[in-house]
Design a protein around this motif. Structure first.
Motif, PDB file in Angstrom:
ATOM      1  N   SER A  70       2.302   1.822  -3.390  1.00 50.02           N
ATOM      2  CA  SER A  70       1.323   2.288  -4.363  1.00 50.02           C
ATOM      3  C   SER A  70       0.949   3.747  -4.105  1.00 50.02           C
ATOM      4  O   SER A  70       0.703   4.492  -5.029  1.00 50.02           O
ATOM      5  CB  SER A  70       0.112   1.368  -4.356  1.00 50.02           C
ATOM      6  N   ARG A  71       0.916   4.158  -2.842  1.00 55.33           N
ATOM      7  CA  ARG A  71       0.612   5.562  -2.529  1.00 55.33           C
ATOM      8  C   ARG A  71       1.721   6.481  -2.986  1.00 55.33           C
ATOM      9  O   ARG A  71       1.478   7.608  -3.393  1.00 55.33           O
ATOM     10  CB  ARG A  71       0.436   5.732  -1.018  1.00 55.33           C
ATOM     11  N   HIS A 119      -9.642   3.468  -6.195  1.00 55.96           N
ATOM     12  CA  HIS A 119      -8.537   3.820  -7.086  1.00 55.96           C
ATOM     13  C   HIS A 119      -7.788   5.062  -6.612  1.00 55.96           C
ATOM     14  O   HIS A 119      -6.580   5.023  -6.417  1.00 55.96           O
ATOM     15  CB  HIS A 119      -9.063   4.028  -8.503  1.00 55.96           C
ATOM     16  N   ARG A 122       1.068   8.240 -10.208  1.00 53.44           N
ATOM     17  CA  ARG A 122       0.191   7.682 -11.225  1.00 53.44           C
ATOM     18  C   ARG A 122       0.389   8.486 -12.502  1.00 53.44           C
ATOM     19  O   ARG A 122       0.205   9.689 -12.514  1.00 53.44           O
ATOM     20  CB  ARG A 122      -1.258   7.773 -10.781  1.00 53.44           C
ATOM     21  N   THR A 161      -9.142  -0.027   0.781  1.00 55.57           N
ATOM     22  CA  THR A 161      -9.591  -1.393   0.548  1.00 55.57           C
ATOM     23  C   THR A 161     -11.112  -1.401   0.525  1.00 55.57           C
ATOM     24  O   THR A 161     -11.757  -0.440   0.959  1.00 55.57           O
ATOM     25  CB  THR A 161      -9.113  -2.336   1.670  1.00 55.57           C
ATOM     26  N   ARG A 192       0.828  -1.209   0.000  1.00 53.75           N
ATOM     27  CA  ARG A 192       0.000   0.000   0.000  1.00 53.75           C
ATOM     28  C   ARG A 192       0.857   1.251   0.000  1.00 53.75           C
ATOM     29  O   ARG A 192       0.559   2.227  -0.696  1.00 53.75           O
ATOM     30  CB  ARG A 192      -0.923   0.008   1.218  1.00 53.75           C
ATOM     31  N   GLN A 214      -7.101   4.921  -2.613  1.00 54.47           N
ATOM     32  CA  GLN A 214      -6.276   3.788  -2.204  1.00 54.47           C
ATOM     33  C   GLN A 214      -6.859   3.066  -0.987  1.00 54.47           C
ATOM     34  O   GLN A 214      -6.132   2.610  -0.113  1.00 54.47           O
ATOM     35  CB  GLN A 214      -4.841   4.239  -1.910  1.00 54.47           C
TER      36      GLN A 214
END
Length: 173
Positions: free
Chosen positions: A91-92, A138, A96, A143, A88, A141
């Motif tokens: 990804s943060r 998306h 993007r 769950t 996580r 972020q």
């Protein structure tokens, strides 16, 4: 109650009491197993970071450990949680980027902008509950469980909204 060798049971008791040297011994004994398990979840270069976080947490939360239970199972549970945290965090922190679209062997930046616009337009056409679930997953972020808590709806509802929304996005795009 689990039956352990006397040596492991003593180590677990020492760890529970916070004796110096118990953590180093745990690391020497269980570190390779933790790193191998972490590699199932994260890239190999992140497995050492996860292992370090696992043993820091082991020491910090040693009072919560029940010496009558399996230390290996407890460590695997911590490893799984820290590996997911690592994923996580990565990804943060990763930026993007809208991918460039390849046309006739060349990358076209204008097409990437158009693609992003098309996705935004398609998202805007989704029913609000579906759009909200997808955007929280998306862009936020979160769950599905976190989305359910934030929206105060059952987890199954979030899963259904997400699935329907993604299916509809596919049709719109």
């Amino acid at each position: 109650m689990h039956k352990f060798s006397g040596d492991q049971a003593r180590l677990e008791e020492r760890l529970h009491r916070g004796e110096e040297g118990a953590l180093a011994e745990c690391y020497a004994r269980f570190g390779p197993m933790v790193r191998r398990y972490a590699r199932w979840w994260v890239p190999a270069d992140a497995a050492d970071d996860v292992a370090q976080a696992v043993f820091v947490e082991l020491w910090r939360c040693r009072g919560a450990y029940d010496p009558g239970l399996s230390l290996e199972a407890w460590l695997m549970g911590i490893t799984r949680k820290r590996a997911i945290d690592q994923l996580r965090a990565e990804s943060r922190h990763s930026r993007r980027k809208v991918p460039l679209v390849e046309r006739d062997g060349a990358f076209d930046g204008t097409s990437a902008v158009e693609l992003a616009r098309d996705v935004r337009c398609a998202l805007a056409r989704l029913p609000r509950p579906q759009r909200e679930a997808i955007e929280l997953a998306h862009f936020g972020q979160l769950t599905q469980r976190e989305i359910a808590a934030r929206l105060d709806v059952p987890l199954g509802t979030v899963k259904a909204r997400t699935a329907r929304g993604l299916r509809k996005l596919g049709e719109l795009l």
